[in-house]
Design a protein around this motif. Structure first.
Motif, PDB file in Angstrom:
ATOM      1  N   PHE A  74       0.832  -1.202   0.000  1.00 34.93           N
ATOM      2  CA  PHE A  74       0.000   0.000   0.000  1.00 34.93           C
ATOM      3  C   PHE A  74       0.869   1.255   0.000  1.00 34.93           C
ATOM      4  CE2 PHE A  74      -2.209   3.473   2.063  1.00 34.93           C
ATOM      5  CZ  PHE A  74      -3.484   3.429   1.519  1.00 34.93           C
ATOM      6  N   THR A  75       1.927   1.248   0.796  1.00 32.48           N
ATOM      7  CA  THR A  75       2.825   2.404   0.902  1.00 32.48           C
ATOM      8  C   THR A  75       3.423   2.762  -0.448  1.00 32.48           C
ATOM      9  OG1 THR A  75       3.394   2.015   3.219  1.00 32.48           O
ATOM     10  CG2 THR A  75       5.000   3.207   1.893  1.00 32.48           C
ATOM     11  N   PHE A  76       3.948   1.773  -1.144  1.00 30.73           N
ATOM     12  CA  PHE A  76       4.599   2.037  -2.426  1.00 30.73           C
ATOM     13  C   PHE A  76       3.601   2.519  -3.479  1.00 30.73           C
ATOM     14  CE2 PHE A  76       7.989  -1.215  -1.109  1.00 30.73           C
ATOM     15  CZ  PHE A  76       8.780  -0.206  -0.588  1.00 30.73           C
ATOM     16  N   VAL A  77       2.448   1.888  -3.528  1.00 32.89           N
ATOM     17  CA  VAL A  77       1.459   2.258  -4.549  1.00 32.89           C
ATOM     18  C   VAL A  77       0.849   3.623  -4.239  1.00 32.89           C
ATOM     19  CG1 VAL A  77      -0.747   1.635  -5.602  1.00 32.89           C
ATOM     20  CG2 VAL A  77       0.943  -0.146  -5.125  1.00 32.89           C
ATOM     21  N   TYR A  78       0.326   3.765  -3.040  1.00 31.56           N
ATOM     22  CA  TYR A  78      -0.375   4.999  -2.666  1.00 31.56           C
ATOM     23  C   TYR A  78       0.594   6.176  -2.575  1.00 31.56           C
ATOM     24  CZ  TYR A  78      -4.184   7.642  -0.468  1.00 31.56           C
ATOM     25  OH  TYR A  78      -5.174   8.558  -0.198  1.00 31.56           O
TER      26      TYR A  78
END
Length: 575
Positions: A74-78
């Motif tokens: 989630f961190t990398f995508v968002y």
């Protein structure tokens, strides 16, 4: 240090209103399948026999690991989209502000009831719910850290990436990920600490008067706490400490030593962090063989596939120029219409639920907000007073870091809710009851966000600047004013923002405490949310959660966003 002014000031507008309405609608949408239905409690009995602790520890670590992997994705995508797409950033960051301010227990009924409706038999629904709830306690500070690090990448490095014609994937892999590595590592450690903190609330809880529990360290500690079994509580905390120490030595210390190579500097550090485990891994013939023969070829193939895919997408975009993609437009508008339909339906349902709230419940909210706000402010001031000097000392002195880092990691990871009942009577009798004690519990749960980010900021100070400070004889306050504070300022802000949200999150367990079969509460928004969750008072739960979000986002807009703007204007390092 070259300074670049970037105007990122944002004002509260229609988008924020839409987001708040959407939040209430989303809560209704997830809860609605189970409103009015009988929930089935978990039949698992949690034993306080110490022989069960190894298995409980394994189950908890497994849940934490799954939640962390989801958090990392989630961190990398968002974070990547928010940092690289200005249009998306306008609504993604306010959404992130809101999500990180929502207490775990506000997610709890929505997640549990929704999944129980999907998985009515067995404990699969509760297991997934627990992982999702741990995820909500881990992910936000990691995302903020990656987003902030990506935003402050020096212009020189961006220009170098363009000169070498790196595509989006190569920029992410060779620039954005390495530049954010140190902050992300320390925030990952903080995320695990946050996960341990809320483990008791995630593995064992009451909803609509029913008990739900899963075997694990959190439920063990909660059971021991509720029973007032100090012996079991001691062994549970000891097991937790041992698990944390093992994770620190086997995972975090090697990762910290490995990430030091990503520090942006022209001269190497003479006292770089080291790890015995990392050294052994690098010297291992087996690991070297597996890496060369299997992992490296595999990663290269995956990298080539992703690289080719990204190049193809970028090439298609260039070729299409301004031509309209009819199919794409149809899909885009279909998704929009579907979203609008769900939005209208769920908003109507949320309004219908909220309209059932009683005047008596509404009257509780203003004083609850006031008391909780004051507790959060006091806790933040106390945390700031000691975490900044200690964090700088740990981050700038590797010898101190090697001694204090595992100690800090252990202390930060011990759920304060497990220790709190032991001293509860002391605070109630001497220091004005739970109102004061809840500040301590907030502090125990959130001060680490600031400390870990300050450590990351201090570790990221280039050796060049440290050497320059020595040459110019900077000492004491001058060194803090010219070198240290400007360097750690972006990291400190990230820590303060996430700590503020964490304080509000911690209010749900600090203002409403159960121990030995008794429940003690004080006036506060967290207490209202805890009580509403336990009794199934969904109107009060939704309204209290929305009010908490409004307060947190309001503070972010009025204070933190201006400071973020100042950070990017004045304290962005350009090579």
């Amino acid at each position: 240090m070259k300074l670049k002014k970037i105007d990122i000031r944002r004002k509260f507008g229609m988008m924020d209103i839409v987001i708040f309405i959407s939040l209430g609608a989303l809560l209704f949408l997830i809860i609605s399948p189970s409103i009015g239905k009988q929930v089935t409690p978990s039949g698992i009995e949690i034993s306080t026999n110490i022989a069960n602790l190894p298995m409980y520890a394994f189950l908890s670590v497994r849940r934490m690991m799954i939640a962390y992997i989801l958090s990392l994705i989630f961190t990398f995508v968002y974070g990547y989209i928010a940092a690289n797409n200005k249009k998306a950033e306008k609504f993604m960051i306010p959404i992130l502000d809101i999500l990180q301010s929502i207490p775990v227990l506000s997610f709890l009924p929505a997640v549990v009831l929704g999944l129980m409706a999907i998985f009515p038999n067995g404990n699969l629904g509760i297991e997934i719910s627990c992982i999702i709830l741990i995820f909500t306690g881990q992910v936000w500070n990691m995302t903020f850290s990656f987003y902030n690090s990506t935003k402050i990448i020096p212009k020189d490095l961006r220009e170098a990436a363009e000169i070498f014609q790196l595509n989006k994937w190569s920029q992410f892999k060779k620039l954005e990920l390495p530049f954010s590595a140190i902050g992300l590592v320390w925030n990952s450690m903080m995320s695990w600490s946050g996960g341990w903190f809320f483990l008791m609330a995630c593995e064992m809880f009451r909803l609509k008067g029913k008990d739900f529990r899963l075997p694990g360290l959190g439920s063990y500690l909660q059971t021991a706490s509720n029973a007032g079994d100090k012996k079991a509580l001691f062994w549970g905390i000891l097991t937790l400490v041992l698990v944390i120490v093992l994770l620190d030595q086997l995972i975090w210390r090697p990762v910290i030593a490995w990430s030091d190579k990503f520090k942006v500097e022209l001269t190497g550090s003479q006292d770089a962090p080291h790890s015995f485990i990392l050294t052994m891994i690098r010297r291992s013939v087996i690991i070297e063989t597996v890496t060369e023969k299997a992992l490296t070829p595999l990663f290269e193939k995956v990298n080539q596939k992703i690289d080719g895919f990204v190049n193809k997408i970028e090439k298609n975009k260039r070729n299409k120029n301004n031509r309209k993609n009819t199919v794409g437009q149809i899909i885009k508008w279909s998704i929009r219409m579907l979203f609008i339909g769900f939005f209208i339906y769920s908003t109507y349902g949320a309004i219908k639920i909220v309209s059932d709230i009683s005047i008596r419940d509404l009257a509780k909210i203003p004083p609850a907000v006031t008391y909780s706000f004051l507790r959060v402010a006091v806790a933040q001031i106390i945390a700031l007073a000691w975490t900044v000097p200690l964090g700088v000392a740990v981050g700038m002195n590797k010898k101190i870091a090697s001694i204090l880092q595992p100690i800090i990691q252990v202390i930060a990871s011990i759920p304060a809710t497990a220790l709190f009942p032991v001293v509860l009577a002391f605070f109630i009798n001497i220091f004005g009851g739970l109102s004061f004690a809840s500040i301590l519990l907030m502090l125990l749960g959130t001060q680490w966000y600031i400390l870990f980010n300050v450590i990351a900021g201090a570790m990221s100070i280039p050796e060049d600047l440290k050497e320059a400070a020595k040459v110019y004889g900077l000492k004491g306050w001058k060194k803090w004013k010219i070198l240290i504070l400007p360097s750690i300022f972006p990291y400190l802000l990230t820590g303060m923002v996430t700590a503020t949200g964490g304080c509000w999150n911690a209010s749900i367990v600090s203002e409403y405490v159960s121990f030995g079969g008794h429940t003690v509460s004080t006036i506060g928004l967290g207490a209202l949310i805890s009580e509403a969750t336990e009794t199934g008072n969904f109107p009060l739960l939704i309204v209290s959660t929305l009010v908490m979000c409004i307060v947190v986002v309001g503070v972010n807009k009025i204070l933190w966003k201006k400071l973020y703007s100042l950070s990017e204007e004045r304290f962005k390092i350009e090579l």
